[in-house]
Design a protein around this motif. Structure first.
Motif, short mmCIF file in Angstrom:
data_model
loop_
_atom_site.label_atom_id
_atom_site.label_comp_id
_atom_site.label_asym_id
_atom_site.label_seq_id
_atom_site.Cartn_x
_atom_site.Cartn_y
_atom_site.Cartn_z
N PRO A 279 0.83 -1.21 0.00
CA PRO A 279 0.00 0.00 0.00
C PRO A 279 0.87 1.26 0.00
CG PRO A 279 -0.69 -1.56 1.71
CD PRO A 279 0.60 -2.05 1.17
N VAL A 280 0.39 2.25 -0.76
CA VAL A 280 1.12 3.52 -0.81
C VAL A 280 0.41 4.59 -0.01
CG1 VAL A 280 2.18 3.01 -3.04
CG2 VAL A 280 -0.06 4.13 -2.97
N VAL A 281 -0.77 4.26 0.54
CA VAL A 281 -1.51 5.22 1.33
C VAL A 281 -0.97 5.22 2.76
CG1 VAL A 281 -3.58 4.99 -0.05
CG2 VAL A 281 -3.24 3.47 1.90
N ALA A 282 -1.30 6.25 3.49
CA ALA A 282 -0.84 6.36 4.89
C ALA A 282 -1.50 5.28 5.73
CB ALA A 282 -1.20 7.74 5.43
N PRO A 283 -0.77 4.73 6.70
CA PRO A 283 -1.35 3.70 7.58
C PRO A 283 -2.44 4.28 8.46
CG PRO A 283 0.81 4.36 8.37
CD PRO A 283 0.64 5.02 7.04
N ASP A 306 2.94 -1.06 11.00
CA ASP A 306 1.93 -0.18 10.42
C ASP A 306 0.77 -1.04 9.94
OD1 ASP A 306 3.48 2.10 10.80
OD2 ASP A 306 4.48 1.87 8.85
N LEU A 307 -0.45 -0.58 10.18
CA LEU A 307 -1.64 -1.24 9.67
C LEU A 307 -2.29 -0.34 8.63
CD1 LEU A 307 -3.26 -2.62 12.96
CD2 LEU A 307 -1.57 -3.71 11.45
N HIS A 308 -2.63 -0.93 7.48
CA HIS A 308 -3.23 -0.17 6.38
C HIS A 308 -4.67 -0.60 6.16
CE1 HIS A 308 1.09 0.32 5.53
NE2 HIS A 308 0.74 1.46 4.97
N GLY A 309 -5.49 0.35 5.75
CA GLY A 309 -6.87 0.05 5.42
C GLY A 309 -6.96 -0.90 4.24
N SER A 310 -8.05 -1.66 4.19
CA SER A 310 -8.31 -2.62 3.11
C SER A 310 -7.29 -3.74 3.07
CB SER A 310 -8.37 -1.93 1.74
OG SER A 310 -9.34 -0.91 1.74
N THR A 311 -6.62 -3.99 4.18
CA THR A 311 -5.60 -5.03 4.25
C THR A 311 -5.87 -5.95 5.43
OG1 THR A 311 -3.93 -3.56 3.28
CG2 THR A 311 -3.12 -5.50 4.45
N ALA A 431 -18.20 1.14 14.66
CA ALA A 431 -17.60 1.48 13.36
C ALA A 431 -16.12 1.80 13.45
CB ALA A 431 -18.36 2.65 12.72
N PRO A 432 -15.32 0.96 14.12
CA PRO A 432 -13.88 1.25 14.18
C PRO A 432 -13.21 0.99 12.84
CG PRO A 432 -14.32 -0.90 15.13
CD PRO A 432 -15.66 -0.31 14.79
N PRO A 433 -12.21 1.79 12.49
CA PRO A 433 -11.50 1.55 11.22
C PRO A 433 -10.53 0.37 11.31
CG PRO A 433 -10.53 3.40 12.39
CD PRO A 433 -11.74 3.01 13.17
N ILE A 434 -10.32 -0.14 12.53
CA ILE A 434 -9.38 -1.24 12.74
C ILE A 434 -10.07 -2.31 13.57
CG2 ILE A 434 -7.15 -1.92 13.75
CD1 ILE A 434 -6.55 1.24 13.52
N MET A 435 -9.99 -3.58 13.10
CA MET A 435 -10.55 -4.70 13.85
C MET A 435 -9.45 -5.72 14.13
SD MET A 435 -13.66 -4.58 14.85
CE MET A 435 -13.66 -6.30 15.34
N LEU A 436 -9.33 -6.11 15.39
CA LEU A 436 -8.35 -7.09 15.83
C LEU A 436 -9.10 -8.34 16.31
CD1 LEU A 436 -6.13 -4.71 18.04
CD2 LEU A 436 -6.01 -5.08 15.55
N LEU A 437 -8.74 -9.50 15.78
CA LEU A 437 -9.40 -10.74 16.15
C LEU A 437 -8.35 -11.72 16.67
CD1 LEU A 437 -10.91 -9.51 13.44
CD2 LEU A 437 -12.29 -11.55 13.67
N ASP A 438 -8.55 -12.19 17.89
CA ASP A 438 -7.59 -13.08 18.55
C ASP A 438 -8.14 -14.51 18.52
OD1 ASP A 438 -5.43 -14.02 19.89
OD2 ASP A 438 -5.79 -12.95 21.76
N GLU A 439 -7.51 -15.38 17.74
CA GLU A 439 -7.91 -16.78 17.59
C GLU A 439 -9.41 -16.90 17.31
OE1 GLU A 439 -6.28 -19.44 17.27
OE2 GLU A 439 -4.27 -18.87 17.91
N PRO A 440 -9.91 -16.27 16.23
CA PRO A 440 -11.36 -16.28 15.99
C PRO A 440 -11.90 -17.61 15.49
CG PRO A 440 -10.25 -15.20 14.18
CD PRO A 440 -9.19 -15.49 15.21
N GLU A 462 -14.55 -2.65 2.90
CA GLU A 462 -15.08 -1.38 3.41
C GLU A 462 -13.97 -0.40 3.79
OE1 GLU A 462 -19.17 -3.25 5.42
OE2 GLU A 462 -17.46 -2.69 6.67
N GLY A 463 -12.72 -0.85 3.65
CA GLY A 463 -11.60 0.03 3.95
C GLY A 463 -10.99 -0.15 5.32
N ARG A 464 -11.45 -1.13 6.08
CA ARG A 464 -10.91 -1.35 7.42
C ARG A 464 -9.60 -2.13 7.36
NH1 ARG A 464 -15.81 -0.75 10.85
NH2 ARG A 464 -17.61 -1.15 9.51
N ALA A 465 -8.79 -1.94 8.37
CA ALA A 465 -7.61 -2.78 8.58
C ALA A 465 -8.02 -3.90 9.52
CB ALA A 465 -6.46 -1.98 9.18
N VAL A 466 -7.72 -5.14 9.15
CA VAL A 466 -8.11 -6.30 9.95
C VAL A 466 -6.85 -7.07 10.32
CG1 VAL A 466 -9.51 -8.39 10.08
CG2 VAL A 466 -10.29 -6.44 8.71
N VAL A 467 -6.71 -7.38 11.61
CA VAL A 467 -5.60 -8.19 12.09
C VAL A 467 -6.18 -9.45 12.71
CG1 VAL A 467 -3.57 -8.34 13.59
CG2 VAL A 467 -4.20 -6.15 12.55
#
Length: 534
Positions: A279-283, A306-311, A431-440, A462-467
């Motif tokens: 990604p070339v956009v800002a994290p 760094d976490l990027h949207g849509s990734t 509606a957080p832009p970042i979602m973190l899932l631990d052993e889902p 939707e443009g969120r960063a998902v971990v």
């Protein structure tokens, strides 16, 4: 060793039986895999073996279940303690002591074994499961995978002739899971132990299994050799899906068997597609030099990312490598002794919890820990209020993730997949832009994991960063754009999913082991293979 004759079982208030006229005979020294979708009755079947069903659960049982000739209907579960060792889905719920060594010894104390015998067995089990360094650790300070290994060890020390395990490798990294399964196989072959285990990640267990019991979900049971049962099952591991797609005969159950038939398929595959550009956009989140300590133990050691949207980023690594600690530090609810985290110019760790959730949502390993009300509708209403969302917003999200859930149902009565969907809906209402899932994926069958993968793809679109922190390499292969591997609190690998997974003997999915590092999933193969070559 185990005999089930005409077994039917109903839970109170249910019109249809979970088990319907089930019969099977399991001999001494067999390793039997119990398979089926979530809610098909696997845990119920396992519970009948030592009498927990129905003596503890309630309900109505018909037929006969006997272990070594002892009928479970006429003997309470405590009288089977020396015959049947049980490891449940939630290891923490079964612990009765405070430290690892005490837990390993507790069962033997109840059986009245002498101190020298107990000491020897504790040492043998610590070495057998590779947990000697955890000897004096507090059980509640262990990672989920470490707790799972201790739970298995606490049963092994009693040397029961029958072992019953419910999802024994669900919280283990691939290497630890192989170690545990190899240990079980040694018990079967060297000591004649009978092992009955339920496991959704069948790709791990099938090569070790002598037989399979498949619960179809309507109470009926299919019993037979793994290859015969898997041929007609609607669910199955990737190696079976690949074998069906390629028309291999006989159907392979191990990577070794599949590789022997894979030559023509490898030749038919075109050049793999290249990895997407970075990604070339800002994290959307920047973490620098993050440090997490628990006493003298450093769980996260100056990690930057760094976490990027849509990734979609997959966070992997052996048990205790620091994955969960890093997620909680990023979200702001967990400890962080050093470093910075920035989301939209703010540090979530310095904000009130409601504001932090609006920036970074987190679903913990045990998703139900975030549910505290008695109705699904009440949980959704509370999420709307806390997030200052319009009434019905949480329910709308839930219906997109898992439609049809009864609003009056108790959250604890939902399946693992439904409960996970409810917690996701609660988190996403903010509606957080970042979602973190631990052993889902713990406790999810293949269909539920496919639905979760679709949900994660929607979040990324939707443009969120998902971990996603997970040990499930097959799930990572299906959903991740990027993979980061941790060890001893540090990042040891970071790159595109194909590069990190395909080149790793520990984390490579089954398809990569069969066809080469450029191919991660059966879906990749289907999409790449020319129509005329299929």
């Amino acid at each position: 060793m185990i005999e089930l004759t005409g077994v039917s079982f109903w839970y109170h208030g249910q019109a249809e039986p979970v088990l319907a006229n089930v019969g099977a005979t399991i001999g001494e020294g067999e390793l039997v895999l119990v398979a089926g979708r979530t809610g098909a009755g696997k845990s119920t079947l396992l519970g009948t073996v030592n009498g927990l069903v129905p003596h503890f659960t309630g309900g109505h049982l018909e037929g006969r279940v006997a272990v070594a000739g002892a009928d479970t209907a006429s003997h309470p579960p405590r009288e089977f303690a020396h015959l049947v060792g049980v490891v449940g889905q939630d290891p923490l719920a079964g612990f009765v002591t405070d430290t690892v060594e005490e837990e390993l010894a507790y069962g033997m104390e109840q059986l009245g074994l002498s101190p020298p015998v107990m000491r020897r067995r504790v040492e043998e089990t610590l070495d057998l499961l590779g947990i000697a360094d955890l000897r004096h650790r507090a059980l509640r300070q262990l990672s989920g995978g470490q707790q799972q290994r201790v739970a298995i060890g606490s049963v092994l020390t009693m040397h029961p002739p029958v072992l019953v395990l419910d999802e024994p490798t669900s919280a283990l990294d691939p290497t630890a899971a192989e170690d545990v399964l190899a240990t079980l196989a040694r018990l079967v072959h060297d000591l004649g132990t009978t092992v009955l285990l339920a496991e959704h990640r069948m790709e791990r267990v099938v090569p070790f299994a002598d037989r399979m019991l498949y619960l179809a979900g309507n109470g009926t049971l299919v019993d037979g050799p793994p290859a015969a049962v898997l041929r007609d099952m609607p669910i199955g591991p990737p190696i079976v899906a690949l074998g069906r797609f390629a028309g291999w005969e006989p159907l392979p159950l191990s990577v070794r068997e599949a590789r022997r038939q894979a030559g023509p398929l490898r030749e038919a595959l075109p050049a793999p597609p290249g990895d997407p550009a970075d990604p070339v956009v800002a994290p959307v989140l920047t973490g620098r030099n993050i440090v997490v300590r628990y006493g003298s133990t450093v769980a996260v050691r100056e990690v930057s990312l760094d976490l990027h949207g849509s990734t979609v980023l997959a966070l992997m690594g052996r048990n205790g490598s620091g994955k969960s600690s890093l997620l909680w530090a990023l979200q702001g609810s967990g400890p962080r002794q050093g470093g910075t985290v920035a989301v939209a110019g703010s540090d979530p760790g310095r904000l009130p919890s409601a504001q932090a959730r609006a920036l970074v949502g987190l679903v913990p390993q045990t998703a139900g820990d975030l549910l505290y009300l008695s109705r699904v509708a009440d949980e959704c209403a509370a999420a709307d209020r806390e997030s200052q969302a319009a009434p019905g917003a949480c329910r709308d999200v839930l219906d997109r993730l898992a439609p049809g859930i009864d609003p009056d149902a108790h959250p604890r009565d939902l399946s693992e997949g439904q409960r996970l969907a409810l917690v996701l809906a609660v988190q996403l209402t903010a509606a957080p832009p970042i979602m973190l899932l631990d052993e889902p994926t713990r406790g999810l069958d293949y269909d539920a994991k496919s639905a979760l993968a679709t949900t994660i793809a929607v979040l990324a679109a939707e443009g969120r960063a998902v971990v996603v922190a997970t040990h499930d390499v097959e799930f990572v292969a299906a959903v991740a754009d990027r993979v980061m591997v941790m060890a001893e609190g540090e990042i040891v690998a970071d790159g595109p999913a194909r590069e990190v997974l395909g080149g790793s003997p520990a984390f490579a999915p089954q398809v990569a082991k069969i066809l080469g590092p450029d191919w991660l999933t059966v879906a990749d193969v289907r999409a790449a293979l020319p129509q005329e070559a299929r």
